[in-house]
Design a protein around this motif. Structure first.
Motif, PDB file in Angstrom:
ATOM      1  N   ASP A 131     -23.511 -20.955  21.353  1.00 43.85           N
ATOM      2  CA  ASP A 131     -22.589 -20.512  22.188  1.00 43.85           C
ATOM      3  C   ASP A 131     -23.030 -19.229  21.436  1.00 43.85           C
ATOM      4  O   ASP A 131     -22.035 -18.188  20.979  1.00 43.85           O
ATOM      5  N   LEU A 132     -23.258 -18.372  21.871  1.00 42.05           N
ATOM      6  CA  LEU A 132     -23.820 -16.862  21.496  1.00 42.05           C
ATOM      7  C   LEU A 132     -23.126 -15.743  22.211  1.00 42.05           C
ATOM      8  O   LEU A 132     -23.523 -14.203  22.412  1.00 42.05           O
ATOM      9  N   VAL A 133     -21.491 -15.944  23.203  1.00 45.31           N
ATOM     10  CA  VAL A 133     -21.406 -15.391  24.410  1.00 45.31           C
ATOM     11  C   VAL A 133     -20.989 -13.828  23.520  1.00 45.31           C
ATOM     12  O   VAL A 133     -20.338 -13.603  22.705  1.00 45.31           O
ATOM     13  N   GLY A 134     -21.333 -12.281  24.184  1.00 44.33           N
ATOM     14  CA  GLY A 134     -20.717 -11.173  24.562  1.00 44.33           C
ATOM     15  C   GLY A 134     -20.564 -10.575  22.581  1.00 44.33           C
ATOM     16  O   GLY A 134     -20.177 -10.286  21.963  1.00 44.33           O
ATOM     17  N   ASN A 135     -22.026 -10.696  22.339  1.00 47.97           N
ATOM     18  CA  ASN A 135     -22.903 -10.053  21.361  1.00 47.97           C
ATOM     19  C   ASN A 135     -23.754  -8.838  21.838  1.00 47.97           C
ATOM     20  O   ASN A 135     -23.786  -9.010  22.950  1.00 47.97           O
ATOM     21  N   ALA A 157     -24.159 -15.619  28.155  1.00 48.58           N
ATOM     22  CA  ALA A 157     -23.666 -14.815  28.038  1.00 48.58           C
ATOM     23  C   ALA A 157     -23.121 -13.380  27.732  1.00 48.58           C
ATOM     24  O   ALA A 157     -22.930 -13.124  26.412  1.00 48.58           O
ATOM     25  N   ASN A 158     -22.942 -12.379  28.696  1.00 45.89           N
ATOM     26  CA  ASN A 158     -23.018 -10.717  28.133  1.00 45.89           C
ATOM     27  C   ASN A 158     -23.380 -10.883  26.366  1.00 45.89           C
ATOM     28  O   ASN A 158     -23.354  -9.741  25.336  1.00 45.89           O
ATOM     29  N   ASN A 159     -24.775 -10.272  26.902  1.00 47.89           N
ATOM     30  CA  ASN A 159     -25.893  -9.804  25.509  1.00 47.89           C
ATOM     31  C   ASN A 159     -26.912  -8.900  26.549  1.00 47.89           C
ATOM     32  O   ASN A 159     -26.884  -8.554  27.410  1.00 47.89           O
ATOM     33  N   SER A 160     -27.776  -8.792  25.297  1.00 45.49           N
ATOM     34  CA  SER A 160     -28.899  -7.780  26.302  1.00 45.49           C
ATOM     35  C   SER A 160     -30.143  -8.910  26.275  1.00 45.49           C
ATOM     36  O   SER A 160     -31.236  -7.935  25.535  1.00 45.49           O
ATOM     37  N   ILE A 161     -30.245  -9.656  26.135  1.00 44.51           N
ATOM     38  CA  ILE A 161     -31.574 -10.622  26.320  1.00 44.51           C
ATOM     39  C   ILE A 161     -32.446 -10.242  27.484  1.00 44.51           C
ATOM     40  O   ILE A 161     -31.861 -10.494  28.635  1.00 44.51           O
ATOM     41  N   ASP A 179     -25.103 -20.599  30.915  1.00 44.88           N
ATOM     42  CA  ASP A 179     -23.939 -19.308  31.729  1.00 44.88           C
ATOM     43  C   ASP A 179     -25.295 -18.306  30.823  1.00 44.88           C
ATOM     44  O   ASP A 179     -25.083 -18.000  29.047  1.00 44.88           O
ATOM     45  N   MET A 180     -25.924 -18.139  31.760  1.00 41.68           N
ATOM     46  CA  MET A 180     -26.987 -16.349  30.725  1.00 41.68           C
ATOM     47  C   MET A 180     -26.407 -15.180  31.759  1.00 41.68           C
ATOM     48  O   MET A 180     -27.479 -14.240  32.067  1.00 41.68           O
ATOM     49  N   THR A 181     -24.526 -15.078  32.443  1.00 43.00           N
ATOM     50  CA  THR A 181     -24.691 -14.240  32.669  1.00 43.00           C
ATOM     51  C   THR A 181     -24.729 -12.342  32.282  1.00 43.00           C
ATOM     52  O   THR A 181     -24.633 -12.528  30.690  1.00 43.00           O
ATOM     53  N   LEU A 202     -24.076 -23.248  37.087  1.00 42.43           N
ATOM     54  CA  LEU A 202     -25.969 -22.740  36.455  1.00 42.43           C
ATOM     55  C   LEU A 202     -25.257 -20.883  36.724  1.00 42.43           C
ATOM     56  O   LEU A 202     -24.980 -21.126  37.925  1.00 42.43           O
ATOM     57  N   GLY A 203     -24.961 -20.079  35.551  1.00 41.51           N
ATOM     58  CA  GLY A 203     -24.791 -18.517  36.081  1.00 41.51           C
ATOM     59  C   GLY A 203     -25.825 -17.906  35.451  1.00 41.51           C
ATOM     60  O   GLY A 203     -26.308 -17.655  34.552  1.00 41.51           O
ATOM     61  N   PHE A 204     -26.214 -16.965  36.489  1.00 45.84           N
ATOM     62  CA  PHE A 204     -27.067 -16.445  36.537  1.00 45.84           C
ATOM     63  C   PHE A 204     -26.397 -14.798  37.274  1.00 45.84           C
ATOM     64  O   PHE A 204     -27.062 -13.941  36.922  1.00 45.84           O
ATOM     65  N   PHE A 205     -25.439 -14.128  36.828  1.00 40.91           N
ATOM     66  CA  PHE A 205     -24.630 -13.230  37.361  1.00 40.91           C
ATOM     67  C   PHE A 205     -25.729 -12.217  36.758  1.00 40.91           C
ATOM     68  O   PHE A 205     -25.879 -12.201  35.411  1.00 40.91           O
ATOM     69  N   HIS A 206     -25.384 -11.017  37.138  1.00 40.74           N
ATOM     70  CA  HIS A 206     -25.958  -9.481  36.765  1.00 40.74           C
ATOM     71  C   HIS A 206     -27.331 -10.093  35.575  1.00 40.74           C
ATOM     72  O   HIS A 206     -27.333  -9.390  35.064  1.00 40.74           O
TER      73      HIS A 206
END
Length: 410
Positions: A131-135, A157-161, A179-181, A202-206
Motif C-alpha cells: 500500500d503506497l497510496v497518496g505519494n 492509487a494517487n501517485n505518478s506511476i 487499485d491503481m487509480t 479492480l480500479g484503474f480510474f483516471h
C-alpha cells in the motif's frame, strides 16, 4: 562486578540450578560427547551452546534497503527509522508475521514519499499487502512484482506511476484488490487479469489506458467493484459482463466506449452504482424493459446516444439517489417518480421527451408539473425550463425542504 555478568549468556539459564547441579551437568556433557559422536547420536552439548538464531530474514532486509535506496524525496523523514539500530520488522510501515518474522505488509500511505519502485520488492516473498497510496512514486511498476505469489492487496492509487500494467500480475493468484487509480498508466488492460479468480476490486480510474475492455474480465466471478472511469478506452462493453453476479459498482464513464449495453447487465441484482456517462453508447430502450436492480443508488447514462423510451421498471429502484439520463435521445413520457423518495439528483435535459421534438430542460414537455413531485423529499435541484409547462406550481412542492434551486421559466 556481579557473578552473573561473568557467566556466558547460554549458561545463565542453568544458573538457578545451583553450583553443584551445574558442575554435574558440565561433567555429564563432557563425558557423553565422545560417545555420542562415535555413535552418530545427537550432540547435546552443541545444542546447549548453539548461537542464537538470527530473527527475520536477510533477504527481506536487503529488499527493504533497496526499496529505501530508490526513495528520492522524504520530507517527513520516514526512512530515518529504516536503519540498523532497529530490526526491520520495527521500521515504519513494515509489518512482519509473528512466526517467521517475514515481511507481510508494506504500508506507506500518504507520507509524501517520492521515488521509483525498486525491482527488489519482488524478493519480499511473504508480502500480502503493498500500500503506497497518496505519494509521488513515478516510473514503471517493476515486472518482478509478478513474483509475489502471496500478494492479496496492491494499492498504488494517487501517485505518478507511468508505463504499462504488468501482464504477469496475473501470476499473483491470491490478489483480492488492485487499485491503481489516478496515475499515468498507458497501454492496454492485460487480458490475463481475467485469470485472477479471487479478485473483488479492480480500479484503474483516471489513467491513460487505451484499447478495449478485455472480455476475459467477465470471468472474474468474485468481482464486486470495477472502475475504469476517465481513460481513453474504446470498443464495447463485453457481453460476458452480464455474468458478474457479485458486481455492485460499475463505472466506465468518460471514455469512448461504443456499442450497446448488454441487456443481461440490467439484471445484475447487486448493482448499486451503474455509471456509463460520457461515452458513445447507442441502442434503443423500451418502456417495458425489465431492469432488476433493487439496490440501485446511482444510475448514470448521460451524454451518450441512447434512444427509445425510459423504462418504467427503472423507477422501482426505491434506493435511487441519482438518475442521469440527460444528453441522449429519449422520447415519450417520463414515468411516475412517486416511488423515488430518496432521489436528490434528477437529470432529464437535452432529450426528445414530451412531444418527441428536440427541445425536464430543453425538451418539449407540456401540461402541469405532477403532484407526485412532492414525494421527492430529498430533491435538491429541479430544472424544468425551456418546455411548455402550464398551470400552477403544485402546492405540495412545499414538502421539498431540501430543494435549493428551482428553475421553471420558458
Amino acid at each position: 562486578m556481579s557473578t552473573a555478568t561473568l557467566v556466558p549468556l547460554h549458561w545463565r539459564a542453568c544458573w538457578n540450578l545451583g553450583t553443584s547441579a551445574l558442575l554435574a551437568w558440565v561433567l555429564t556433557a563432557s563425558f557423553l560427547r565422545p560417545r555420542l559422536q562415535a555413535r552418530g547420536g545427537l550432540n547435546l552439548l552443541r545444542l546447549a551452546t548453539a548461537s542464537p538464531v538470527v530473527r527475520g530474514n536477510d533477504t527481506d532486509r536487503q529488499a527493504l534497503l533497496q526499496f529505501k535506496a530508490k526513495i528520492t524525496g522524504d520530507p517527513l523523514k520516514i526512512m530515518e527509522s529504516w536503519n540498523s539500530s532497529l530490526h526491520f520488522c520495527q521500521w515504519i510501515g513494515v509489518t512482519c508475521g509473528r512466526k517467521h518474522r517475514r515481511v507481510t505488509k508494506l504500508k506507506l500511505r500518504i507520507l509524501k514519499l517520492s521515488g521509483s519502485l525498486s525491482p527488489y520488492i519482488g524478493n519480499l516473498s511473504f508480502l500480502r499487502e503493498l500500500d503506497l497510496v497518496g505519494n509521488s512514486f513515478y516510473n514503471q511498476i517493476p515486472q518482478e512484482i509478478g513474483g509475489l505469489r502471496r500478494l492479496e492487496a496492491l494499492h498504488l492509487a494517487n501517485n505518478s506511476i507511468s508505463g504499462e500494467i504488468p501482464s504477469n500480475l496475473s501470476a499473483c493468484s491470491k490478489l483480492i484488490s488492485v487499485d491503481m487509480t489516478n496515475n499515468q498508466l498507458t497501454g492496454e488492460i492485460p487480458s490475463l487479469l481475467g485469470l485472477l479468480s479471487n479478485l473483488k476490486v479492480l480500479g484503474f480510474f483516471h489513467n491513460r489506458l487505451i484499447g478495449s475492455i478485455p472480455p476475459s474480465l467477465g470471468n472474474l466471478s468474485s468481482l464486486e467493484k470495477l472502475g475504469l472511469r476517465n481513460n481513453e478506452l474504446s470498443g464495447i462493453i463485453p457481453e460476458a459482463f452480464g455474468q458478474l453476479r457479485n458486481l455492485s459498482f460499475f463505472s466506465i464513464s468518460e471514455n469512448a466506449i461504443s456499442g450497446i449495453v448488454p441487456v443481461s447487465m440490467f439484471n445484475l441484482s447487486n448493482i448499486k452504482t451503474f455509471d456509463i456517462v460520457v461515452n458513445k453508447i447507442q441502442g434503443t430502450l423500451h418502456s417495458d424493459l425489465e431492469i432488476n436492480m433493487p439496490h440501485l443508488e446511482f444510475f448514470g447514462v448521460a451524454a451518450n446516444q441512447i434512444s427509445g423510451k425510459i423504462p418504467i421498471s427503472l423507477f422501482n429502484a426505491t434506493y435511487l439517489n441519482v438518475l442521469e439520463l440527460n444528453g441522449n435521445r429519449f422520447n415519450g413520457n417520463v414515468p411516475s417518480l412517486e416511488k423515488l423518495e430518496k432521489l436528490y439528483d434528477l437529470e432529464l435535459s437535452q432529450n426528445f421527451l414530451g412531444h418527441g421534438r428536440e427541445g425536464i430542460y430543453n425538451n418539449k414537455i407540456s401540461g402541469r408539473i405532477p403532484e407526485g413531485i412532492g414525494n421527492l423529499i430529498n430533491l435538491e435541484l429541479l430544472v424544468v425550463f425551456k418546455n411548455q409547462l402550464s398551470g400552477p406550481i403544485p402546492f405540495n412542492i412545499g414538502r421539498l425542504q431540501k430543494l435549493k434551486e428551482f428553475f421553471r421559466s420558458q
